[in-house]
Design an enzyme around this catalytic site. Structure first.
Site, PDB file in Angstrom:
ATOM      1  N   ASP A  86       0.809  -1.224   0.000  1.00  0.00           N
ATOM      2  CA  ASP A  86       0.000   0.000   0.000  1.00  0.00           C
ATOM      3  C   ASP A  86       0.841   1.272   0.000  1.00  0.00           C
ATOM      4  OD1 ASP A  86       0.778  -0.935   2.530  1.00  0.00           O
ATOM      5  OD2 ASP A  86      -0.773   0.208   3.567  1.00  0.00           O
ATOM      6  N   GLU A  93      -0.600  -2.165   5.231  1.00  0.00           N
ATOM      7  CA  GLU A  93       0.387  -2.025   6.311  1.00  0.00           C
ATOM      8  C   GLU A  93       0.286  -0.667   6.992  1.00  0.00           C
ATOM      9  OE1 GLU A  93       3.678  -1.213   8.675  1.00  0.00           O
ATOM     10  OE2 GLU A  93       3.364  -0.122   6.803  1.00  0.00           O
ATOM     11  N   GLU A  94      -0.122   0.345   6.233  1.00  0.00           N
ATOM     12  CA  GLU A  94      -0.114   1.720   6.747  1.00  0.00           C
ATOM     13  C   GLU A  94      -1.337   2.089   7.579  1.00  0.00           C
ATOM     14  OE1 GLU A  94       2.358   3.628   6.633  1.00  0.00           O
ATOM     15  OE2 GLU A  94       3.592   3.145   4.904  1.00  0.00           O
ATOM     16  N   HIS A 139       7.982   8.762   4.362  1.00  0.00           N
ATOM     17  CA  HIS A 139       6.728   9.513   4.476  1.00  0.00           C
ATOM     18  C   HIS A 139       6.879  10.982   4.083  1.00  0.00           C
ATOM     19  CE1 HIS A 139       4.345   6.490   7.162  1.00  0.00           C
ATOM     20  NE2 HIS A 139       5.232   5.863   6.404  1.00  0.00           N
TER      21      HIS A 139
END
Length: 399
Positions: free
Chosen positions: A80, A138-139, A366
């Site tokens: 993702d 996962e996020e 990020h």
């Protein structure tokens, strides 16, 4: 003879690079990885690797059956992207507004596909099975994708004796691998606090309960948890990432919303910080005649490497690239959903060096300008292969 694959990453490099760039241009958020999953399946089909789908909706499990009897090793990649607007200018920037692979999951998925290709081509030499786990979501802590995949039976038919995952790491140069026994990543809890006071005119504060003043007191006192309650030799972080309140310059706010995260390594520290968090928020707001509503989410547990398998990662790196390939590293308080796999199965999580050469300050994970040195793709691809092969031989010997 145990096969070695050093150099084979270069042979599939161009293919892995193109797959990575495809994923980068077409990012999908947690729970939306339908086209990503479809691309994974199409690629596995082209390699002749059998697979099953539908785990946590978009998850995929590829299965490579070795030509010799043996144990089972799993390799995992997350798929993702993040809700971030990309600010890079390279030729393969995201084509989707407000979405970006700013954490390297595009590279993880591409490298696992490349590793699968190499493993499948040499499967007659492999003693056992290698599972290719393509994980969604996962996020999206605290839900994640690891637990839903296991609940959907991803390992019901094939139980891994060891499981491994890698993550691109901008703090390490290309060619280096970071791994530690014990904690590698932190537990990642989330919270939301709604503070309700009583609004009114800015010139008559005595008639109000100023939610902004209350929020300020709450935030200031929360920081004392780390500075005054956590053992100085332990680690914890409490960060306020978002605050909203007020409507106009001359109106005292009646409500403020605070959001943030708490990161720890040890379960005992996590529980202590969580308890103190509730005590302080409720105590401060009550003392100031306000009301607090708390939403606290227990997120991913700490990612804790099995010491034997962490050493295995280090030994494999040294055997492939020399002693300089395993520098001393410190654990990170970043959260990682792979932790839930490690609660059920022994294994290890490691970092793959991806720093851009000649860049003094690397953009972190990020960040809207996050980039990797794509030369790392050949290292990550072949290293995953060797980790799996070495693990199968190790398990076969009963070490």
């Amino acid at each position: 003879m145990k096969p070695t694959v050093k150099g084979q990453g270069e042979q599939v490099f161009q293919e892995v690079l193109e797959i990575r760039r495809h994923f980068h241009q077409h990012p999908e958020l947690s729970g939306e990885e339908y086209e990503t999953s479809k691309k994974v399946q199409e690629t596995l089909d082209s390699y002749g690797i059998p697979y099953k789908t539908g785990y946590a909706k978009t998850g995929v499990l590829g299965v490579i059956e070795g030509g010799k009897p043996g144990k089972t090793v799993a390799l995992r990649a997350d798929m993702d992207a993040l809700p971030i607007e990309e600010e890079n200018t390279h030729e393969f920037v995201s084509k989707v507004t407000g979405k970006m692979h700013a954490c390297g999951h595009d590279a993880h998925t591409a490298m696992l596909l490349g590793a699968g290709k190499i493993l499948n081509e040499m499967k007659d030499e492999i003693p056992g099975k290698v599972l290719l786990v393509f994980q969604p979501s996962e996020e999206i802590t605290p839900i994640g994708g690891a637990k839903p995949m296991m609940e959907d039976g991803v390992f019901d038919e094939h139980q891994p004796d060891a499981i491994f995952a890698q993550h691109v790491w901008p703090d390490l140069p290309v060619g280096q691998i970071g791994a530690l026994p014990g904690p590698m990543m932190g537990a990642s809890d989330r919270f939301k606090i709604v503070i309700e006071g009583a609004g009114g005119h800015a010139s008559m504060p005595h008639q109000t309960v100023d939610a902004i003043i209350v929020a300020n007191a709450v935030m200031t006192n929360l920081q004392t948890i780390v500075s005054r309650n956590v053992d100085p030799v332990d680690s914890a972080v409490l960060t306020i990432g978002k605050i909203e309140g007020g409507s106009r310059y001359n109106v005292i706010a009646d409500k403020v919303v605070i959001e943030g995260t708490i990161r720890t390594y040890k379960p005992k520290t996590k529980e202590m910080v969580k308890n103190r968090f509730h005590q302080i928020v409720n105590g401060v707001t009550e003392a100031m005649d306000a009301k607090a509503t708390i939403e606290y989410y227990d997120g991913y547990p700490a990612t804790v490497n099995d010491p034997t398998w962490a050493e295995h990662i280090q030994q494999t790196a040294v055997s492939m690239y020399g002693t300089e390939a395993t520098p001393e590293v410190e654990p990170s308080l970043g959260g990682e959903d792979f932790s839930r796999f490690l609660l059920k199965y022994p294994g290890a999580y490691f970092w793959l060096g991806t720093a851009l050469p000649g860049v003094e300050k690397q953009k972190p994970l990020h960040d809207p300008e996050f980039k990797i040195d794509e030369n790392a793709l050949s290292y990550g691809t072949e290293f995953m292969v060797q980790v799996a092969i070495d693990a199968l031989y190790k398990l076969q010997k009963g070490e």
